[in-house]
Motif scaffolding. Structure first.
Motif, mmCIF file in Angstrom:
data_model
loop_
_atom_site.group_PDB
_atom_site.id
_atom_site.type_symbol
_atom_site.label_atom_id
_atom_site.label_comp_id
_atom_site.label_asym_id
_atom_site.label_seq_id
_atom_site.Cartn_x
_atom_site.Cartn_y
_atom_site.Cartn_z
ATOM 1 N N ARG A 79 -7.633 5.795 -5.168
ATOM 2 C CA ARG A 79 -6.846 4.789 -4.443
ATOM 3 C C ARG A 79 -6.645 5.237 -2.992
ATOM 4 O O ARG A 79 -6.778 4.453 -2.059
ATOM 5 C CB ARG A 79 -5.502 4.574 -5.137
ATOM 6 C CG ARG A 79 -4.639 3.501 -4.494
ATOM 7 C CD ARG A 79 -3.405 3.207 -5.338
ATOM 8 N NE ARG A 79 -2.616 4.380 -5.652
ATOM 9 C CZ ARG A 79 -1.718 4.929 -4.839
ATOM 10 N NH1 ARG A 79 -1.479 4.403 -3.650
ATOM 11 N NH2 ARG A 79 -1.031 5.994 -5.218
ATOM 12 N N ARG A 137 0.886 3.374 -14.628
ATOM 13 C CA ARG A 137 1.560 3.092 -13.349
ATOM 14 C C ARG A 137 0.578 3.194 -12.185
ATOM 15 O O ARG A 137 0.612 2.408 -11.245
ATOM 16 C CB ARG A 137 2.739 4.046 -13.120
ATOM 17 C CG ARG A 137 3.993 3.641 -13.820
ATOM 18 C CD ARG A 137 5.192 4.479 -13.346
ATOM 19 N NE ARG A 137 6.308 4.284 -14.217
ATOM 20 C CZ ARG A 137 6.586 5.025 -15.291
ATOM 21 N NH1 ARG A 137 5.842 6.059 -15.595
ATOM 22 N NH2 ARG A 137 7.638 4.767 -16.048
ATOM 23 N N GLN A 167 -1.546 0.199 -12.095
ATOM 24 C CA GLN A 167 -0.825 -0.902 -11.441
ATOM 25 C C GLN A 167 -0.892 -0.773 -9.921
ATOM 26 O O GLN A 167 -1.062 -1.771 -9.214
ATOM 27 C CB GLN A 167 0.634 -0.937 -11.907
ATOM 28 C CG GLN A 167 0.781 -1.380 -13.346
ATOM 29 C CD GLN A 167 2.197 -1.192 -13.879
ATOM 30 O OE1 GLN A 167 2.939 -0.325 -13.433
ATOM 31 N NE2 GLN A 167 2.558 -2.017 -14.860
ATOM 32 N N ARG A 168 -0.759 0.438 -9.407
ATOM 33 C CA ARG A 168 -0.852 0.652 -7.957
ATOM 34 C C ARG A 168 -2.245 0.258 -7.450
ATOM 35 O O ARG A 168 -2.379 -0.386 -6.410
ATOM 36 C CB ARG A 168 -0.551 2.108 -7.604
ATOM 37 C CG ARG A 168 0.892 2.502 -7.791
ATOM 38 C CD ARG A 168 1.129 3.966 -7.386
ATOM 39 N NE ARG A 168 2.388 4.409 -7.895
ATOM 40 C CZ ARG A 168 2.559 5.231 -8.941
ATOM 41 N NH1 ARG A 168 1.511 5.728 -9.574
ATOM 42 N NH2 ARG A 168 3.764 5.569 -9.348
ATOM 43 N N CYS A 169 -3.270 0.665 -8.191
ATOM 44 C CA CYS A 169 -4.639 0.295 -7.811
ATOM 45 C C CYS A 169 -4.788 -1.224 -7.806
ATOM 46 O O CYS A 169 -5.373 -1.795 -6.883
ATOM 47 C CB CYS A 169 -5.648 0.917 -8.785
ATOM 48 S SG CYS A 169 -5.832 2.708 -8.644
ATOM 49 N N THR A 170 -4.249 -1.877 -8.822
ATOM 50 C CA THR A 170 -4.345 -3.330 -8.935
ATOM 51 C C THR A 170 -3.676 -4.007 -7.748
ATOM 52 O O THR A 170 -4.246 -4.931 -7.148
ATOM 53 C CB THR A 170 -3.703 -3.807 -10.258
ATOM 54 O OG1 THR A 170 -4.348 -3.135 -11.356
ATOM 55 C CG2 THR A 170 -3.833 -5.305 -10.437
ATOM 56 N N ARG A 171 -2.483 -3.547 -7.372
ATOM 57 C CA ARG A 171 -1.770 -4.120 -6.226
ATOM 58 C C ARG A 171 -2.567 -3.973 -4.929
ATOM 59 O O ARG A 171 -2.447 -4.784 -4.023
ATOM 60 C CB ARG A 171 -0.399 -3.473 -6.058
ATOM 61 C CG ARG A 171 0.641 -4.008 -7.005
ATOM 62 C CD ARG A 171 2.041 -3.599 -6.597
ATOM 63 N NE ARG A 171 2.262 -2.166 -6.550
ATOM 64 C CZ ARG A 171 2.662 -1.415 -7.585
ATOM 65 N NH1 ARG A 171 2.902 -1.971 -8.748
ATOM 66 N NH2 ARG A 171 2.840 -0.127 -7.439
ATOM 67 N N GLU A 172 -3.377 -2.924 -4.849
ATOM 68 C CA GLU A 172 -4.160 -2.686 -3.629
ATOM 69 C C GLU A 172 -5.568 -3.300 -3.708
ATOM 70 O O GLU A 172 -6.422 -3.026 -2.876
ATOM 71 C CB GLU A 172 -4.221 -1.191 -3.331
ATOM 72 C CG GLU A 172 -2.838 -0.655 -2.971
ATOM 73 C CD GLU A 172 -2.847 0.779 -2.492
ATOM 74 O OE1 GLU A 172 -3.903 1.255 -2.023
ATOM 75 O OE2 GLU A 172 -1.778 1.414 -2.579
ATOM 76 N N GLY A 173 -5.789 -4.135 -4.728
ATOM 77 C CA GLY A 173 -7.056 -4.855 -4.835
ATOM 78 C C GLY A 173 -8.217 -4.011 -5.308
ATOM 79 O O GLY A 173 -9.379 -4.333 -5.044
ATOM 80 N N THR A 226 -10.487 -2.672 -8.336
ATOM 81 C CA THR A 226 -10.873 -2.956 -9.714
ATOM 82 C C THR A 226 -11.325 -1.664 -10.391
ATOM 83 O O THR A 226 -12.062 -0.878 -9.794
ATOM 84 C CB THR A 226 -12.032 -3.977 -9.745
ATOM 85 O OG1 THR A 226 -11.601 -5.165 -9.099
ATOM 86 C CG2 THR A 226 -12.454 -4.294 -11.167
ATOM 87 N N ASN A 243 -5.358 -4.531 -14.942
ATOM 88 C CA ASN A 243 -6.187 -4.465 -13.748
ATOM 89 C C ASN A 243 -7.228 -5.583 -13.657
ATOM 90 O O ASN A 243 -7.791 -5.803 -12.604
ATOM 91 C CB ASN A 243 -6.878 -3.093 -13.700
ATOM 92 C CG ASN A 243 -7.728 -2.894 -12.483
ATOM 93 O OD1 ASN A 243 -8.942 -3.068 -12.548
ATOM 94 N ND2 ASN A 243 -7.100 -2.546 -11.372
#
Length: 144
Positions: free
Chosen positions: A33, A80, A83-89, A91, A114
């Motif tokens: 990330r 968690r 989730q951070r990776c998902t919020r930052e777009g 995959t 994700n």
């Protein structure tokens, strides 16, 4: 138990016997990330190849905490980070070389959070899975 970066030239020379035991997906996702956050635009994607469930996570002080079988805390900390990776777009696509119930359930949770994909891959055919997934994804993006 910690994630590290390697150059392309180093990869073929890395001895598989020098690794510490444990799978710290939490640290791997966090490092990925951070590295992907430096790049603007484009397809931000983590390809994870794994033969087991997460057995370590980073504590608040950055120390790796290993436990087998995995603890609930390791699963929670890793999710968690997903989730951070998902919020930052970013995959996360996972290629599983193992089919243990722990790993399958965990990867299903990751994919749900994700919106990434999970593949049951045979070690001797892993390259085929990666190439086919890449080509299919690229066609979808080009055809829009």
């Amino acid at each position: 138990l910690y994630a590290r970066t390697f150059t392309v030239e180093q990869l073929p020379t890395l001895p598989w016997t020098s690794w510490e035991m444990g799978t710290n997906m939490h640290a791997g996702f966090a490092l990925s990330r951070h590295l992907l956050g430096k790049h603007k635009g484009g397809n931000k994607q983590i390809l994870m190849v794994t033969d087991g469930e997460p057995t370590a996570h980073l504590t608040e002080s950055g120390i790796a905490d290993f436990c087998y079988p995995p603890t609930d805390r390791t699963f929670e900390e890793t999710l968690r980070e997903v989730q951070r990776c998902t919020r930052e777009g970013i995959t996360i696509n996972t290629f599983m070389l193992e089919r243990s119930s722990y790993l399958v359930g965990f990867v299903e949770d990751m994919a749900r959070i994700n919106h990434g994909r999970a593949f049951m891959a045979a070690p001797d055919r892993l390259g085929e899975y990666v190439v086919v997934d890449f080509v299919r994804s690229r066609r979808r993006h080009i055809g829009r």
